[in-house]
Design an enzyme around this catalytic site. Structure first.
Site, PDB file in Angstrom:
ATOM      1  N   ASP A 124     -43.835   0.143 -79.263  1.00 53.65           N
ATOM      2  CA  ASP A 124     -44.153   0.178 -80.690  1.00 53.65           C
ATOM      3  C   ASP A 124     -45.660   0.051 -80.972  1.00 53.65           C
ATOM      4  O   ASP A 124     -46.083   0.148 -82.126  1.00 53.65           O
ATOM      5  CB  ASP A 124     -43.396  -0.947 -81.428  1.00 53.65           C
ATOM      6  CG  ASP A 124     -41.927  -0.609 -81.605  1.00 53.65           C
ATOM      7  OD1 ASP A 124     -41.537   0.541 -81.341  1.00 53.65           O
ATOM      8  OD2 ASP A 124     -41.154  -1.507 -82.010  1.00 53.65           O
ATOM      9  N   CYS A 176     -32.973  10.896 -84.226  1.00 48.31           N
ATOM     10  CA  CYS A 176     -34.086  10.106 -84.721  1.00 48.31           C
ATOM     11  C   CYS A 176     -35.357  10.758 -84.229  1.00 48.31           C
ATOM     12  O   CYS A 176     -35.367  11.393 -83.176  1.00 48.31           O
ATOM     13  CB  CYS A 176     -33.907   8.688 -84.202  1.00 48.31           C
ATOM     14  SG  CYS A 176     -35.375   7.775 -83.904  1.00 48.31           S
ATOM     15  N   LYS A 185     -40.310  -7.600 -88.623  1.00 50.26           N
ATOM     16  CA  LYS A 185     -39.223  -6.696 -89.025  1.00 50.26           C
ATOM     17  C   LYS A 185     -38.078  -6.767 -88.013  1.00 50.26           C
ATOM     18  O   LYS A 185     -36.925  -6.921 -88.389  1.00 50.26           O
ATOM     19  CB  LYS A 185     -39.760  -5.262 -89.103  1.00 50.26           C
ATOM     20  CG  LYS A 185     -38.686  -4.213 -89.216  1.00 50.26           C
ATOM     21  CD  LYS A 185     -39.237  -2.812 -89.364  1.00 50.26           C
ATOM     22  CE  LYS A 185     -39.425  -2.066 -88.058  1.00 50.26           C
ATOM     23  NZ  LYS A 185     -38.194  -1.660 -87.360  1.00 50.26           N
ATOM     24  N   ASN A 186     -38.432  -6.680 -86.731  1.00 47.98           N
ATOM     25  CA  ASN A 186     -37.386  -6.584 -85.710  1.00 47.98           C
ATOM     26  C   ASN A 186     -36.695  -7.907 -85.415  1.00 47.98           C
ATOM     27  O   ASN A 186     -35.779  -7.960 -84.607  1.00 47.98           O
ATOM     28  CB  ASN A 186     -37.954  -5.976 -84.416  1.00 47.98           C
ATOM     29  CG  ASN A 186     -38.221  -4.485 -84.568  1.00 47.98           C
ATOM     30  OD1 ASN A 186     -37.878  -3.886 -85.585  1.00 47.98           O
ATOM     31  ND2 ASN A 186     -38.841  -3.891 -83.559  1.00 47.98           N
ATOM     32  N   ARG A 206     -31.851   8.243 -78.736  1.00 51.08           N
ATOM     33  CA  ARG A 206     -31.476   6.855 -79.010  1.00 51.08           C
ATOM     34  C   ARG A 206     -29.971   6.628 -79.178  1.00 51.08           C
ATOM     35  O   ARG A 206     -29.495   6.342 -80.279  1.00 51.08           O
ATOM     36  CB  ARG A 206     -32.225   6.349 -80.247  1.00 51.08           C
ATOM     37  CG  ARG A 206     -33.726   6.373 -80.050  1.00 51.08           C
ATOM     38  CD  ARG A 206     -34.466   5.842 -81.244  1.00 51.08           C
ATOM     39  NE  ARG A 206     -34.627   4.416 -81.217  1.00 51.08           N
ATOM     40  CZ  ARG A 206     -35.325   3.741 -82.108  1.00 51.08           C
ATOM     41  NH1 ARG A 206     -35.926   4.372 -83.089  1.00 51.08           N
ATOM     42  NH2 ARG A 206     -35.439   2.431 -82.046  1.00 51.08           N
ATOM     43  N   ARG A 209     -41.533   1.547 -94.368  1.00 53.27           N
ATOM     44  CA  ARG A 209     -40.318   1.041 -93.703  1.00 53.27           C
ATOM     45  C   ARG A 209     -40.642  -0.196 -92.883  1.00 53.27           C
ATOM     46  O   ARG A 209     -39.788  -1.077 -92.736  1.00 53.27           O
ATOM     47  CB  ARG A 209     -39.773   2.106 -92.744  1.00 53.27           C
ATOM     48  CG  ARG A 209     -38.906   3.153 -93.390  1.00 53.27           C
ATOM     49  CD  ARG A 209     -38.187   3.935 -92.321  1.00 53.27           C
ATOM     50  NE  ARG A 209     -37.699   3.017 -91.305  1.00 53.27           N
ATOM     51  CZ  ARG A 209     -37.570   3.293 -90.014  1.00 53.27           C
ATOM     52  NH1 ARG A 209     -37.886   4.486 -89.573  1.00 53.27           N
ATOM     53  NH2 ARG A 209     -37.117   2.395 -89.165  1.00 53.27           N
TER      54      ARG A 209
HETATM   55  C1  UD1 Z   1     -35.721  -1.692 -80.668  1.00 56.47           C
HETATM   56  C2  UD1 Z   1     -36.720  -1.860 -81.791  1.00 56.47           C
HETATM   57  C3  UD1 Z   1     -37.736  -0.737 -81.764  1.00 56.47           C
HETATM   58  C4  UD1 Z   1     -38.390  -0.658 -80.378  1.00 56.47           C
HETATM   59  C5  UD1 Z   1     -37.336  -0.615 -79.285  1.00 56.47           C
HETATM   60  C6  UD1 Z   1     -37.930  -0.722 -77.894  1.00 56.47           C
HETATM   61  C7  UD1 Z   1     -35.429  -2.993 -83.511  1.00 56.47           C
HETATM   62  C8  UD1 Z   1     -34.785  -2.939 -84.834  1.00 56.47           C
HETATM   63  N1  UD1 Z   1     -35.988  -1.879 -83.053  1.00 56.47           N
HETATM   64  O1  UD1 Z   1     -35.044  -0.462 -80.887  1.00 56.47           O
HETATM   65  O2  UD1 Z   1     -38.724  -1.003 -82.756  1.00 56.47           O
HETATM   66  O3  UD1 Z   1     -39.160   0.511 -80.305  1.00 56.47           O
HETATM   67  O4  UD1 Z   1     -36.413  -1.698 -79.426  1.00 56.47           O
HETATM   68  O5  UD1 Z   1     -38.688  -1.879 -77.780  1.00 56.47           O
HETATM   69  O6  UD1 Z   1     -35.494  -4.036 -82.883  1.00 56.47           O
HETATM   70  N2  UD1 Z   1     -30.477   3.113 -74.956  1.00 56.47           N
HETATM   71  C9  UD1 Z   1     -29.380   3.716 -74.400  1.00 56.47           C
HETATM   72  N3  UD1 Z   1     -28.142   3.340 -74.854  1.00 56.47           N
HETATM   73  C10 UD1 Z   1     -27.964   2.382 -75.807  1.00 56.47           C
HETATM   74  C11 UD1 Z   1     -29.096   1.764 -76.355  1.00 56.47           C
HETATM   75  C12 UD1 Z   1     -30.349   2.149 -75.911  1.00 56.47           C
HETATM   76  O7  UD1 Z   1     -29.493   4.586 -73.543  1.00 56.47           O
HETATM   77  O8  UD1 Z   1     -26.803   2.086 -76.164  1.00 56.47           O
HETATM   78  C13 UD1 Z   1     -31.844   3.518 -74.512  1.00 56.47           C
HETATM   79  C14 UD1 Z   1     -32.672   4.143 -75.625  1.00 56.47           C
HETATM   80  O9  UD1 Z   1     -32.416   5.513 -75.766  1.00 56.47           O
HETATM   81  C15 UD1 Z   1     -34.090   3.865 -75.154  1.00 56.47           C
HETATM   82  C16 UD1 Z   1     -33.950   2.506 -74.442  1.00 56.47           C
HETATM   83  O10 UD1 Z   1     -32.566   2.353 -74.178  1.00 56.47           O
HETATM   84  O11 UD1 Z   1     -34.492   4.833 -74.222  1.00 56.47           O
HETATM   85  C17 UD1 Z   1     -34.452   1.325 -75.254  1.00 56.47           C
HETATM   86  O12 UD1 Z   1     -33.896   1.379 -76.540  1.00 56.47           O
HETATM   87  P1  UD1 Z   1     -33.535   0.063 -77.373  1.00 56.47           P
HETATM   88  O13 UD1 Z   1     -34.182  -1.113 -76.754  1.00 56.47           O
HETATM   89  O14 UD1 Z   1     -32.059   0.014 -77.554  1.00 56.47           O
HETATM   90  O15 UD1 Z   1     -34.206   0.374 -78.754  1.00 56.47           O
HETATM   91  P2  UD1 Z   1     -33.693  -0.147 -80.144  1.00 56.47           P
HETATM   92  O16 UD1 Z   1     -32.948  -1.426 -79.922  1.00 56.47           O
HETATM   93  O17 UD1 Z   1     -33.018   0.944 -80.882  1.00 56.47           O
END
Ligand code: UD1
Length: 418
Positions: free
Chosen positions: A307, A117, A22-23, A122, A399
Site C-alpha cells: 500500500d 478490482c 482504515k484497515n 483478488r 475512500r
Molecule cells: C488487505 C488491505 C489492503 C492491502 C492488502 C495487502 C484491508 C481492508 N485491505 O487487502 O489495503 O493492500 O491487505 O497488504 O485490510 N488472496 C487469495 N485468496 C484469498 C485472499 C487473498 O489468493 O482468498 C491473495 C490476493 O489475491 C493477494 C494476496 O492474497 O495476491 C494478499 O491479499 P490480501 O492480504 O487478502 O489483501 P486484502 O485482505 O484484500
C-alpha cells in the site's frame, strides 16, 4: 466530479496528526456484529470506506451513531438482515469482512462476491475454504456467497496457503463463537490484524498469537461491551513521509507508533532523509537534498507494504539514480506508472518490476486517479512537479485518506479541491 488542483514546488514544512487506520477500522466495525451489548469505537478515520461499512452495518440492522469527535456507538443486539448486497460490496471489497462475524454468531450470511478490482483479481477463496473447513455449507451462486452453519461453526486447524490480511481477520472473527479451538497457520502479521485481535479480546474473546503466523482462537459464548480506540494509519503516515521526501521538506507526524513502520523508515533513511524518532512521533528532514533512488520489494508485514509502493515509486521518479520496484502481492498494481510517465517520469514496467531512472524534475499535467494508493502517488508527484497538476477521479483518494488536501495544505502545499 471533484478534482485536486496542485501547484508543485513547495517543500512541505510542519506538523500533522495521523488518523486512525482504515484497515483496522473496517474489520473492527465489522466485528461489532459479534457483540450482544453496545460498544464505542473511537479514533475512527473520516473517510468513504468507513461510511460504506457503517452503511452496510445499518442495512443489517445495527444501530450506529456517530459523534463529532470521530467516535462511533454501535448496537448490534437486534439484527434484521444477513445480506450484504452487491450495490455496497461492489464499492468496497472489505465488505467481505461481515461474512465471518455473521456466520459465527447467526449461522447465516449472504454476501455478494466482491468481483474484480483495479489492482488485480483478488479472490476470496481462502475466506470461503476456511469457513467450509469450520463446518459451514457455502454455495457461490448468482454472484453471492450463501453461507450457512445451522449448528454453529466448529474450531479446526486452517493452513492459509497465501498470507491474506482480510482472510486472516474473517477467519479469526469466525472462530470467536466456533466450538472448540481454531488454529490459523500462516496468518497475516499486520498490525491491523493485531488491532482487531486486541479489540476482540477487549470484549471477551479468547485469542492468542496475533502478530505471529499462528493465531489460536478458543470459542466463547458471549461478548460484552467495550470502548476501543483504533490504531494509527501506518499507510497514511508513510504517504506524508514520502510527501516530505519528494518535496525536499521537513514534516513531523504525531500520534504514530514508529516501530510499526520499520521497513518504510529504513527506505526513507536509505533515500537520505534525516529521521528523528520519538515515542509517538516521527520527523523527516529532507531539506536541501534530492532523494537517492532505492530498490523496493513489497512483502507481507513486517516487509515493505504494497500500500506504500506507489507513493515510494513517485519519490524514486525524481530521485538520484536508477531503482527497481518489485510488487509481489498484487498483479497489475502499476496503474500509476502510465500517469507518472505523462508527468515526465522515466519508468518501464517488466512483469511485476518497475525500473525507474530518476529525473531532476517532473512537470505538472492533468492525470487520472485509478485506485486509492495510485492516486496518492499522483498527488505526491504533483507536489514535487514544476507547474500545475490536476488529479481527476479523486473519489479514490476520499475512500482511504482523511482530509488529504487539508492536511497537505496545513503543511504548506498549494492544493485545492475544484
Ligand atoms: C488487505 C488491505 C489492503 C492491502 C492488502 C495487502 C484491508 C481492508 N485491505 O487487502 O489495503 O493492500 O491487505 O497488504 O485490510 N488472496 C487469495 N485468496 C484469498 C485472499 C487473498 O489468493 O482468498 C491473495 C490476493 O489475491 C493477494 C494476496 O492474497 O495476491 C494478499 O491479499 P490480501 O492480504 O487478502 O489483501 P486484502 O485482505 O484484500
Amino acid at each position: 466530479m471533484q478534482k485536486l488542483w496542485i501547484k508543485g514546488g513547495v517543500p512541505l514544512e510542519g506538523e500533522i496528526r495521523i488518523s486512525g487506520a482504515k484497515n483496522a477500522a473496517l474489520p473492527i466495525l465489522a466485528a461489532t456484529l459479534l457483540l450482544d451489548e453496545p460498544a464505542t469505537i473511537s479514533n475512527i478515520p473520516h473517510l468513504k470506506d468507513v461510511t460504506t461499512i457503517i452503511e452496510l452495518l445499518g442495512i443489517l440492522g445495527v444501530k450506529v451513531t456517530l459523534d463529532e469527535s470521530f467516535s462511533v456507538h454501535v448496537d448490534a443486539s437486534d439484527l434484521s438482515s444477513f445480506v450484504a448486497p452487491y450495490e455496497l460490496v461492489k464499492t468496497m471489497r472489505a465488505s467481505i469482512l461481515v461474512l465471518g462475524p455473521l456466520l459465527s454468531k447467526y449461522g447465516q450470511a449472504d454476501v455478494s462476491l466482491p468481483g474484480g478490482c483495479a489492482i488485480g483479481s483478488r479472490p476470496v477463496d481462502l475466506h470461503i475454504n476456511g469457513m467450509r473447513a469450520m463446518g459451514a455449507e457455502i454455495e457461490v451462486e448468482d454472484g453471492y456467497i450463501h453461507a450457512r452453519a445451522k449448528n454453529g461453526l466448529k474450531g479446526t486447524r486452517i493452513v492459509l496457503n497465501t498470507v491474506t490480511v482480510t482472510g486472516t481477520e474473517n477467519l479469526m472473527m469466525a472462530g470467536v463463537f466456533a466450538k472448540g479451538q481454531t488454529i490459523l497457520k500462516n496468518a497475516a502479521r499486520e498490525p491491523e490484524v493485531v488491532d482487531l485481535a486486541n479489540f476482540l479480546k477487549s470484549v471477551g474473546a479468547d485469542i492468542e498469537g496475533a502478530g505471529t503466523d499462528t493465531i489460536v482462537i478458543n470459542g466463547v459464548t458471549r461478548l460484552h461491551s467495550s470502548h476501543y480506540s483504533i490504531l494509527f494509519d501506518r499507510i497514511e503516515a508513510a504517504t506524508y513521509l514520502a510527501a516530505g521526501a519528494i518535496t525536499g521538506g521537513c514534516v513531523k507526524l504525531k500520534d504514530v507508533e514508529p516501530e510499526m513502520m520499520a521497513a518504510v523508515l529504513e527506505k526513507l533513511s536509505e533515500m537520505g532523509a534525516e529521521l528523528t524518532i520519538e515515542e509517538r512521533a516521527i520527523q523527516l528532514d529532507m531539506r536541501g537534498k534530492r532523494p537517492k533512488a532505492v530498490d523496493i520489494e513489497t512483502a507481507p508485514y513486517p516487509g515493505f507494504p504494497t500500500d506504500a509502493q506507489a507513493q515510494f515509486l513517485a519519490v524514486n521518479a525524481i530521485a538520484e539514480g536508477v531503482s527497481t520496484v518489485k510488487e509481489t502481492i498484487f498483479e497489475n498494481r502499476f496503474m500509476h506508472v502510465q500517469e507518472l510517465v505523462r508527468m515526465g517520469a522515466d519508468i518501464h514496467v517488466q512483469g511485476n518490476i518497475a525500473v525507474c531512472k530518476g529525473i531532476e524534475k517532473l512537470h505538472g499535467a492533468p492525470v487520472m486517479a485509478t485506485d486509492l494508493r495510485a492516486s496518492a502517488s499522483l498527488v505526491l508527484a504533483g507536489l514535487a512537479a514544476e507547474g500545475e497538476t490536476i488529479v481527476d477521479r479523486i473519489y479514490h483518494i476520499d475512500r482511504g485518506y482523511s482530509c488529504l488536501d487539508e492536511k497537505l495544505a496545513q503543511l504548506g502545499a498549494n492544493i485545492r479541491r475544484i
